[in-house]
Design a protein around this motif. Structure first.
Motif, PDB file in Angstrom:
ATOM      1  N   ASN A   1       3.243 -13.978  -1.987  1.00 55.64           N
ATOM      2  CA  ASN A   1       3.712 -12.669  -1.524  1.00 55.64           C
ATOM      3  C   ASN A   1       2.525 -11.842  -1.055  1.00 55.64           C
ATOM      4  N   LEU A   2       2.381 -11.721   0.253  1.00 57.16           N
ATOM      5  CA  LEU A   2       1.281 -10.948   0.824  1.00 57.16           C
ATOM      6  C   LEU A   2       1.606  -9.460   0.939  1.00 57.16           C
ATOM      7  N   GLY A   3       2.711  -9.051   0.361  1.00 55.15           N
ATOM      8  CA  GLY A   3       3.110  -7.648   0.451  1.00 55.15           C
ATOM      9  C   GLY A   3       2.602  -6.787  -0.687  1.00 55.15           C
ATOM     10  N   VAL A   4       1.549  -7.209  -1.367  1.00 52.61           N
ATOM     11  CA  VAL A   4       1.050  -6.475  -2.542  1.00 52.61           C
ATOM     12  C   VAL A   4       0.656  -5.051  -2.176  1.00 52.61           C
ATOM     13  N   GLU A   5       0.005  -4.883  -1.033  1.00 48.80           N
ATOM     14  CA  GLU A   5      -0.430  -3.550  -0.613  1.00 48.80           C
ATOM     15  C   GLU A   5       0.749  -2.593  -0.491  1.00 48.80           C
ATOM     16  N   GLY A   6       1.823  -3.053   0.129  1.00 49.14           N
ATOM     17  CA  GLY A   6       3.003  -2.204   0.285  1.00 49.14           C
ATOM     18  C   GLY A   6       3.651  -1.879  -1.042  1.00 49.14           C
ATOM     19  N   MET A   7       3.688  -2.846  -1.960  1.00 48.94           N
ATOM     20  CA  MET A   7       4.302  -2.612  -3.272  1.00 48.94           C
ATOM     21  C   MET A   7       3.476  -1.635  -4.096  1.00 48.94           C
ATOM     22  N   ILE A   8       2.152  -1.716  -3.978  1.00 45.04           N
ATOM     23  CA  ILE A   8       1.293  -0.753  -4.673  1.00 45.04           C
ATOM     24  C   ILE A   8       1.590   0.664  -4.194  1.00 45.04           C
ATOM     25  N   LEU A   9       1.681   0.836  -2.883  1.00 43.74           N
ATOM     26  CA  LEU A   9       1.925   2.172  -2.332  1.00 43.74           C
ATOM     27  C   LEU A   9       3.295   2.708  -2.747  1.00 43.74           C
ATOM     28  N   LEU A  10       4.304   1.851  -2.729  1.00 40.19           N
ATOM     29  CA  LEU A  10       5.628   2.332  -3.138  1.00 40.19           C
ATOM     30  C   LEU A  10       5.637   2.676  -4.620  1.00 40.19           C
ATOM     31  N   GLY A  11       4.942   1.878  -5.435  1.00 41.53           N
ATOM     32  CA  GLY A  11       4.835   2.209  -6.848  1.00 41.53           C
ATOM     33  C   GLY A  11       4.115   3.528  -7.069  1.00 41.53           C
ATOM     34  N   ALA A  12       3.096   3.793  -6.251  1.00 45.05           N
ATOM     35  CA  ALA A  12       2.339   5.042  -6.387  1.00 45.05           C
ATOM     36  C   ALA A  12       3.205   6.253  -6.073  1.00 45.05           C
ATOM     37  N   VAL A  13       3.941   6.187  -4.982  1.00 46.20           N
ATOM     38  CA  VAL A  13       4.745   7.350  -4.592  1.00 46.20           C
ATOM     39  C   VAL A  13       5.934   7.531  -5.537  1.00 46.20           C
ATOM     40  N   CYS A  14       6.554   6.439  -5.979  1.00 40.96           N
ATOM     41  CA  CYS A  14       7.686   6.554  -6.901  1.00 40.96           C
ATOM     42  C   CYS A  14       7.225   7.106  -8.247  1.00 40.96           C
ATOM     43  N   GLY A  15       6.081   6.622  -8.737  1.00 41.65           N
ATOM     44  CA  GLY A  15       5.565   7.114 -10.010  1.00 41.65           C
ATOM     45  C   GLY A  15       5.210   8.588  -9.942  1.00 41.65           C
ATOM     46  N   PHE A  16       4.555   8.986  -8.852  1.00 44.20           N
ATOM     47  CA  PHE A  16       4.146  10.384  -8.742  1.00 44.20           C
ATOM     48  C   PHE A  16       5.364  11.292  -8.568  1.00 44.20           C
ATOM     49  N   ALA A  17       6.342  10.858  -7.780  1.00 46.21           N
ATOM     50  CA  ALA A  17       7.551  11.656  -7.582  1.00 46.21           C
ATOM     51  C   ALA A  17       8.291  11.846  -8.903  1.00 46.21           C
TER      52      ALA A  17
ATOM     53  N   GLY B   1       6.138  -1.127   3.476  1.00 47.61           N
ATOM     54  CA  GLY B   1       5.777  -0.329   2.310  1.00 47.61           C
ATOM     55  C   GLY B   1       4.889   0.844   2.669  1.00 47.61           C
ATOM     56  N   VAL B   2       3.951   0.626   3.599  1.00 47.44           N
ATOM     57  CA  VAL B   2       3.075   1.718   4.041  1.00 47.44           C
ATOM     58  C   VAL B   2       3.901   2.834   4.674  1.00 47.44           C
ATOM     59  N   GLY B   3       4.826   2.465   5.559  1.00 44.70           N
ATOM     60  CA  GLY B   3       5.644   3.471   6.235  1.00 44.70           C
ATOM     61  C   GLY B   3       6.628   4.153   5.306  1.00 44.70           C
ATOM     62  N   LEU B   4       7.287   3.372   4.448  1.00 50.23           N
ATOM     63  CA  LEU B   4       8.280   3.946   3.537  1.00 50.23           C
ATOM     64  C   LEU B   4       7.626   4.885   2.530  1.00 50.23           C
ATOM     65  N   SER B   5       6.486   4.502   1.995  1.00 49.94           N
ATOM     66  CA  SER B   5       5.805   5.376   1.030  1.00 49.94           C
ATOM     67  C   SER B   5       5.365   6.684   1.680  1.00 49.94           C
ATOM     68  N   ALA B   6       4.904   6.611   2.935  1.00 50.85           N
ATOM     69  CA  ALA B   6       4.517   7.839   3.645  1.00 50.85           C
ATOM     70  C   ALA B   6       5.727   8.745   3.849  1.00 50.85           C
ATOM     71  N   LEU B   7       6.872   8.142   4.174  1.00 45.07           N
ATOM     72  CA  LEU B   7       8.097   8.925   4.377  1.00 45.07           C
ATOM     73  C   LEU B   7       8.553   9.588   3.078  1.00 45.07           C
ATOM     74  N   LEU B   8       8.578   8.817   1.996  1.00 47.62           N
ATOM     75  CA  LEU B   8       9.041   9.352   0.718  1.00 47.62           C
ATOM     76  C   LEU B   8       8.092  10.392   0.142  1.00 47.62           C
ATOM     77  N   GLY B   9       6.798  10.253   0.470  1.00 46.77           N
ATOM     78  CA  GLY B   9       5.821  11.146  -0.134  1.00 46.77           C
ATOM     79  C   GLY B   9       5.398  12.320   0.724  1.00 46.77           C
ATOM     80  N   GLN B  10       6.065  12.548   1.853  1.00 47.33           N
ATOM     81  CA  GLN B  10       5.610  13.607   2.754  1.00 47.33           C
ATOM     82  C   GLN B  10       5.689  14.992   2.138  1.00 47.33           C
ATOM     83  N   ASP B  11       6.612  15.207   1.202  1.00 48.79           N
ATOM     84  CA  ASP B  11       6.719  16.520   0.549  1.00 48.79           C
ATOM     85  C   ASP B  11       5.892  16.601  -0.739  1.00 48.79           C
ATOM     86  N   LEU B  12       5.210  15.507  -1.090  1.00 48.04           N
ATOM     87  CA  LEU B  12       4.415  15.481  -2.323  1.00 48.04           C
ATOM     88  C   LEU B  12       2.930  15.704  -2.073  1.00 48.04           C
TER      89      LEU B  12
END
Length: 309
Positions: free
Chosen positions: A38-54, A102-113
């Protein structure tokens, strides 16, 4: 501050820099042991970061943030599992697409954070042990995720080497056809391994946004997902070596930051490149011994499996 104090402070910063690498690399190691790349580790890290912070921002509960981070990473891993395991898509292409998504989705979810501050995870001083000279401050006065990373390492070592389930998982990674012939559900085992890897990557992201730099900014993983992937190869798929690699690369990261702070006569851009240059150098050195890689790498890594095959 005396020399011992400076040394302890430096080692503490190395521990904090290495913790997200350790989480992500351990999760990817288990996934690869089952035959999943699974080469998507970078995207999963970012989504975990934004979900945890939110979760922390909206609930004020650190535990909720940690759980949300793990679930965010696992959720993105489930998308990978659906495409790569369920629909037999290329694991390499799916993983790369997952990173971009993951990069794009995390940026979208975290724009207000962006711009919201968080005090960070509290330190937990273990009774008696934290009072020991030098060692107490170095090993027994950290936040919960640092302790969890060490516990996770011990659990992964025990699971892979001492349990029947770990033996079955390794068998699936080494020969999925034989494991299937023996009656084991290859796809189910790989699904659980993939979700575990995603949850670990999510914990790495939660650590970044809740402890390492307690805030949310886009692309805050800064390539750690790719370094974690390299660490698995560096460790030749052995968990204890992942610990050594994570702290080695954490030390390089901290070294380049201190060098910039001291005004070393090297452009800041070059210093920032050091962790990634070290990653490339290590991979080049390791790749020279192809026999060692073949002996340790799961034989079926990255190969699709269909029950009818």
């Amino acid at each position: 501050m005396d020399i011992s104090g400076i040394l302890i402070a430096a080692l503490l910063t190395i521990i904090t820099a290495a913790t997200p690498l350790l989480f992500a690399a351990l999760g990817e190691l288990v996934a690869e042991k089952s035959g999943v790349l699974n080469l998507g580790v970078e995207g999963m890290i970012l989504l975990g970061a934004v979900c945890g912070f939110a979760a922390v921002v909206f609930t004020g509960n650190a535990a909720a943030g940690i759980v949300a981070g793990a679930l965010g990473g696992a959720a993105l891993a489930s998308v990978f599992a659906l495409l790569a395991l369920g629909l037999q898509a290329s694991q390499v292409a799916t993983g790369l697409a997952l990173t971009i998504f993951g990069v794009g989705l995390s940026a979208l979810l975290g724009q207000d954070l962006v711009g919201i501050a968080y005090a960070g995870l509290p330190k937990i001083a273990l009774p008696v042990l934290s009072k020991l000279p030098v060692v107490g401050q170095l090993l027994f006065n950290h936040d919960i995720l640092v302790y969890l990373s060490w516990a996770l390492l011990a659990a992964v070592v025990w699971f892979l080497s001492r349990t029947r389930a770990g033996l079955v998982l390794r068998a699936v990674g080494d020969s999925h056809a034989v494991a299937h012939a023996l009656g084991y559900s290859v796809l189910r085992i790989r699904l659980f391994a993939t979700l575990f890897g995603g949850a670990c990557a999510g914990l790495a992201g939660a650590y970044l946004s809740l402890a390492y730099s307690p805030l949310w900014i886009e692309n805050m993983s800064a390539g750690r997902g790719w370094i974690a992937l390299a660490l698995v190869v560096f460790a030749t798929w052995r968990p204890w070596r992942v610990l050594v690699g994570a702290y080695l690369f954490g030390g390089i990261t901290i070294a380049q930051l201190h060098a910039q702070a001291l005004g070393v006569g090297v452009p800041a851009q070059v210093m920032s490149m050091l962790p990634y240059l070290a990653t490339i150098a290590v991979l080049v050195l390791i790749s020279r011994d192809r026999g060692k890689i073949k002996r340790n790498a799961p034989a079926c890594i990255g190969k699709a499996f269909h029950p009818s095959s």
